[in-house]
Design an enzyme around this catalytic site. Structure first.
Site, PDB file in Angstrom:
ATOM      1  N   ASP A 134       9.967  73.011  -1.855  1.00 26.58           N
ATOM      2  CA  ASP A 134       9.510  71.432  -2.134  1.00 26.58           C
ATOM      3  C   ASP A 134      10.028  70.592  -0.956  1.00 26.58           C
ATOM      4  OD1 ASP A 134       8.921  72.226  -4.789  1.00 26.58           O
ATOM      5  OD2 ASP A 134      11.092  71.997  -5.795  1.00 26.58           O
ATOM      6  N   ARG A 137      11.407  68.090 -13.961  1.00 24.05           N
ATOM      7  CA  ARG A 137      12.185  68.688 -12.889  1.00 24.05           C
ATOM      8  C   ARG A 137      13.060  67.369 -12.233  1.00 24.05           C
ATOM      9  NH1 ARG A 137       9.061  69.911  -7.527  1.00 24.05           N
ATOM     10  NH2 ARG A 137       9.710  67.782  -7.337  1.00 24.05           N
TER      11      ARG A 137
END
Length: 313
Positions: free
Chosen positions: A141, A304
């Site tokens: 990420d 998330r």
């Protein structure tokens, strides 16, 4: 509390021949922890390994309750050892999910993604809309940021009737198993990371131009050292790494293709089959992950929160 042991062997067999793609044939070197790691029992929960080096289910904890300093420290040790932790049937509210993640630091916001009920929550709602998604690609990420996320806490709110698993890959194992000649090339090398490869399919040219001003390309080491364990880990990914600085484009592309392939090795991976209310907490510094879009037109909803990280070194 107990840990289910996985047998290990100190014998590492390497083939005499290394294929052109740089991937070893035969047995892999599978070290779960760095040299000098002190094995200690976990006293506040049970640890159930899901693979040899990466992924463990944690049993006996209610994540909706505040963590004591002792419990937080023991969970952090498990995270460093296993890289991704799974918690079944937690069904956390968004507030509780954020509170749990804050035990590891300030939460990150990402204006490029759809938000949930706060700026700190990213919502992934995949259905039959036909819109592009962030699935089916190995990535770490936000490496296009100067300080990529330290980790992330993901909860599945709605699961499809089949499929929809997530896989994680151990980037320390990926580095350990590179040929020595490749490791000597990349130790000390620097790569450029850019948000465009991962996001250009989501936005038009005008919007992309706005984000380019906000997120210019950054450079990170090809091999980073984990700030807590000191372990070397491969730190390039297909979504955001565009080139290795100082190499001709053809040479850079060829070397990056080899490095990207390391995430695909099954022995470095763990695969998690979700149920609604499950939580995954992963170390974004040490892993790549891949959401598998194999559930047809069914719906899959996840939320998330990400924890702000440090500058890779």
């Amino acid at each position: 509390m107990s840990v289910t042991e996985i047998p290990t062997s100190s014998t590492v067999l390497r083939p005499a021949r290394i294929p052109d793609d740089g991937l070893y044939e035969g047995r892999r070197l599978l070290r779960r922890t760095p040299e000098g790691w002190q094995e200690r029992p976990y006293e506040l929960f049970d640890v159930v390994p899901q693979a040899a080096t990466i992924g463990a289910e944690i049993r006996g904890i209610d994540l909706s309750r505040p963590l004591s300093d002792t419990l937080r420290a023991e969970l952090n040790r498990a995270l460093l050892e296993w890289k991704v932790l799974f918690f079944r049937g937690q069904h956390l509210s968004s507030e509780h999910q954020r509170a749990f993640a804050r035990n590891w630091g300030e939460l990150e916001t990402n204006p490029l993604l759809e938000r949930g009920d706060s700026d700190e929550v990213v919502r992934f709602d995949k259905s039959a809309s036909g819109m592009p998604s962030f699935e089916n690609v190995w990535h770490t990420d936000v490496t296009f940021r100067e300080r990529p996320a330290m980790g992330a806490v993901l909860q599945l709110r709605e699961v499809p009737p089949f499929g929809g698993d997530t896989m994680w890959s151990d980037m320390a194992a990926a580095y350990d198993n590179l040929p020595h000649a490749v490791r000597s090339r990349i130790d000390g090398a620097v790569a450029e990371h850019d948000f465009l490869p991962g996001f250009r399919r989501f936005y038009g040219p005008e919007r992309l131009a706005q984000w380019q001003d906000a997120f210019p390309p950054v450079t990170h080491p090809v091999v980073r050292r984990h700030p807590e364990t000191g372990r070397r880990m491969l730190f390039v990914n297909t979504s955001f790494t565009t080139r290795i600085v100082g190499l001709e484009r053809a040479d850079s592309d060829r070397l990056l293709r080899l490095l990207f392939q390391q995430a695909h090795v099954p022995e470095f991976q763990v695969r998690f089959r979700w149920q609604a209310g499950d939580i995954a907490f992963w170390d974004n510094r040490a892993t790549q992950h891949y959401a598998v879009a194999d559930y047809g037109d069914a719906r899959r909803v996840a939320e998330r929160v990400a924890i702000a990280g440090d500058r890779p070194h």
